[in-house]
Scaffold this active site. Sequence first.
Site, PDB file in Angstrom:
ATOM      1  N   LYS A 127      -6.027 -26.924  52.726  1.00  0.00           N
ATOM      2  CA  LYS A 127      -5.489 -26.792  51.366  1.00  0.00           C
ATOM      3  C   LYS A 127      -4.538 -25.602  51.272  1.00  0.00           C
ATOM      4  CE  LYS A 127      -8.942 -29.316  48.806  1.00  0.00           C
ATOM      5  NZ  LYS A 127     -10.343 -29.215  48.407  1.00  0.00           N
ATOM      6  N   LYS A 229      -7.324 -42.857  55.790  1.00  0.00           N
ATOM      7  CA  LYS A 229      -8.276 -43.312  54.789  1.00  0.00           C
ATOM      8  C   LYS A 229      -7.690 -43.310  53.381  1.00  0.00           C
ATOM      9  CE  LYS A 229     -11.043 -39.526  53.251  1.00  0.00           C
ATOM     10  NZ  LYS A 229     -12.294 -38.845  53.181  1.00  0.00           N
ATOM     11  N   LYS A 232      -6.779 -40.101  47.025  1.00  0.00           N
ATOM     12  CA  LYS A 232      -5.919 -39.887  45.859  1.00  0.00           C
ATOM     13  C   LYS A 232      -4.583 -39.272  46.245  1.00  0.00           C
ATOM     14  CE  LYS A 232      -9.707 -38.913  43.603  1.00  0.00           C
ATOM     15  NZ  LYS A 232     -10.761 -38.322  42.826  1.00  0.00           N
TER      16      LYS A 232
END
Length: 364
Positions: A127, A229, A232
């Site tokens: 992140k 995968k 969002k």
Amino acid sequence: METNKDIKPENKADGNKKVVLSGIRSTGNLHLGNYFGALSKFVRLQDNYDCRYFIADLHALTTNPDPAQLHSSVKNILAEYIAAGLDPEKNIIYIQSDIPEISEMYLLMNMHVGIGELMRTASFKEKARKALGIISDSDEIEKEIIGNQSNQRVNAGLLTYPTLMAVDILIHKADYVPVGKDQEQHLELTRRFARRFNSFYKTEYFGEPVNFNFGGEALKVPGLDGSGKMGKSEGNCIYLIDDEKTLRKKVMRAVTDEGPKEPNSAVSQPVENLFTLMGLVSDPDVIQHYRDAYADCSIRYGDLKKQLAEDLLKVTMPIRERILDIKDNDEYLSKVVKQGAERAREHASKTLKEVREIMGIRPL
Ligand code: TRP
């Protein structure tokens, strides 16, 4: 389809049911990855375990969402939880921020968490790298973060995300935490913090929670873009709330390839992804039919996609209808979370009280 037959009840030494806890971060709506990877499993556990499921809105704050969006997402996800089959009578369903004990214990637990181990956590590095626009996966990320002048982009909440998650789990003394592979490291940290707390205070206070083993490999729900995968942030999702037209359109546009040129050729990743999705919703004969058609080169991806869309709709449409029914029933939803918060706080306040006591924060 999965059934409940293989889920056996399990009790603790005191005769009570074992405690299952899990949460989903409130960002946007729930997609098929959340449904097959998490929600459908939560539903399978609800009869035989003492289950507590929550919406992790404090965790969502670590990426600084728009306040109005955060609020509506909490409501959406709550409605989606219930619509997917989580029964508020059988489970404790609550919103993380409704339990102030969690925030206090997060502060206390942080005293036993090292900034080094937090900075080395994979999810944090990823992140932080994204936020700072660092492409390489050099291990210099720590230096980059410390030297970075834009303080808001990698905030302290993001760094201490694993502390908060450990507290979510430990405040319930959970035995099992059903989560996907991407959360395994957080669970490992939770156990480590629990052991460290125990050994520092010379107590056996916390147990060591483990993932729930449903038997077999944890499944990965692929997205529609031919890559990895469903997620969002990847923009390759089918949402539980998608209407029929949207869902069909998405499936028809899913990435494939030029088709097999020779009999029995290997299946490319994007096409294998469609087969994997079929594996979740279609009859085995139907899947075999398309496997055979692939093997003898007669397959038409358009047909396969139509079939896939049809079978997906059979799962999502009833859920979508229930979501629409529940979503605007504010009275019902607030009743659910009020009851959930009351029940969750009973457990949380007991743990917090004992933790404060152990740490030496005692009334004069
Ligand atoms: N970190 C989890 C995720 O992103 C969500 C989460 C927060 C969670 N607290 C938790 C999951 C406690 C299980 C238990 O998916």
